[in-house]
Design a protein around this motif. Sequence first.
Motif, PDB file in Angstrom:
ATOM      1  N   CYS A   1       6.937   3.181   4.687  1.00  0.00           N
ATOM      2  CA  CYS A   1       8.085   3.384   5.586  1.00  0.00           C
ATOM      3  C   CYS A   1       8.321   2.113   6.379  1.00  0.00           C
TER       4      CYS A   1
ATOM      5  N   ARG B   1       7.527  -1.169   4.190  1.00  0.00           N
ATOM      6  CA  ARG B   1       8.196  -1.439   2.915  1.00  0.00           C
ATOM      7  C   ARG B   1       9.225  -2.542   3.089  1.00  0.00           C
TER       8      ARG B   1
ATOM      9  N   SER C   1       0.838  -1.207   0.000  1.00  0.00           N
ATOM     10  CA  SER C   1       0.000   0.000   0.000  1.00  0.00           C
ATOM     11  C   SER C   1       0.865   1.246   0.000  1.00  0.00           C
ATOM     12  N   GLN C   2       0.399   2.232  -0.716  1.00  0.00           N
ATOM     13  CA  GLN C   2       1.099   3.514  -0.718  1.00  0.00           C
ATOM     14  C   GLN C   2       1.035   4.186   0.647  1.00  0.00           C
ATOM     15  N   ASN C   3       0.129   3.719   1.481  1.00  0.00           N
ATOM     16  CA  ASN C   3      -0.048   4.329   2.803  1.00  0.00           C
ATOM     17  C   ASN C   3       0.906   3.766   3.850  1.00  0.00           C
ATOM     18  N   ASN C   4       1.774   2.810   3.462  1.00  0.00           N
ATOM     19  CA  ASN C   4       2.667   2.201   4.452  1.00  0.00           C
ATOM     20  C   ASN C   4       4.012   1.902   3.810  1.00  0.00           C
TER      21      ASN C   4
END
Length: 494
Positions: free
Chosen positions: A111, A114, A106-109
């Motif tokens: 950090c 990843r 997800s682009q929301n996680n």
Amino acid sequence: MNNIPKAKVGIVAVSRDCFPESLSVNRRKALVAAYEGKYDKDDIYECPICIVESEIHMVQALEDIKKAGCNALCVYLGNFGPEISETLLAKHFDGPKMFVAAAEESQNNLCQGRGDAYCGMLNASYNLKLRNVGAYIPEYPVGDADDIADMIHGFLPIARAIIGLSDLKIISFGPRPLNFLACNAPIKQLYNLGVEIEENSELDLFEAFNKHANDPRIPEVVEDMAKELGNGNKKPEILEKLAQYELTLLDWVEAHKGYRKYVAIAGKCWPAFQTQFGFVPCYVNSRLTGRGIPVSCEVDIYGCLSEFIGTCISQDAVTLLDINNSVPKDMYKESIEGKFDYKHTDTFMGFHCGNTCSSKLSSCEMKYQMIMARSLPVEVTNGTLEGDIAPGDITFFRLQSTADCKLRAYVAQGEVLPVATRSFGSIGVFAIKEMGRFYRHVLIEKNYPHHGAVAFGHYGKELFEVFKYVGVPVEDLNYNQPASLPYPTENPFA
């Protein structure tokens, strides 16, 4: 079919110690759930004992998947992964292995969530090469749980073939017939592939056949043959001898396979076979092949090896055919042109005397071998299974050793057309895109014999990967190239 292995894939997740271990744990669990939601859960085993971060973890995981009965391995990079430990795991696992990597979720996680497995796969591939460890890596080996589940399922037929080769014995009878040097190839590459071979004289087989005279099991086999043939039982007088021969081969397999689990047979079928045995073995060959025990004609050792690989991949009967004759122009114009998207040179006829399993023929009849009967009494040439091969998708392929002991292979997908052959034997009208060019610049140019294995379905992807896995050099792994991609030997001005 009980002559091919079942693959059970142990899924081992790995993690680099500077990445959150939870990434690999949760992604592994999601992968297993996705697989079990789409496919047979018995195909896989989730290694729960640890996430591999170190060499000690590697040993623990290795022992766990062995104890669970896994004969194939999936190394799953849930994050970047430990390049040393994960490739040591592959090195010490005795069986086929694959490497796959987790995609970001997800682009929301991006950090803490990843994983960088996209990058880790590069290091894994480099370390595999350093250690001379072969592994299957899918065309695009990075994906989410559903994607990776599909990749593992796609690995199963490849794994079956690799496992099967490691436990295969080829039993051959007799030297190649005179003028069939094309089927004669050095056996050294069999040993390199992990295959055992037992070479026998046809005199040994003849002795065993005679000892099976009046075998009490013969009537039961005759009855089964008659049931299979139905209205095609045109030579009932020969069934007893054929049953005797079938029992001879099956008993030989059981007595001679030794420590190996799987068997394929390269059989003699002429020139003296029919006069001494009193029949031709084609129908028996077809019946055994239909049970998953490939039997090649004319002592074609690499032919039956190819058939076995196709059987493992397709889990279905295969056949071995001559790449035999061109389709007459009048047949092409009447039955193919304008009806199917093939040029005349895309078509040819695949033929053999009568060795194709009845389930792969549109209809079948027990007959005599017409070619042999031109110079022998008809009564000693009975035993072929004649009929047109059923229309449908096929893959033509072969794994071969060259005269100087180099591995070479080809794969070409196509179909059997619903066109009456108006000929004899087990035969079909085949169509493969750009077959004319493939015939000239692969089959002729690379000195392949006239026999090709045929799997009933499109299995080019799996065969291509198996041939790569067993060590066929890329330059010697050929396929029917499209017109836009010339062969190295193709004349650009032709």
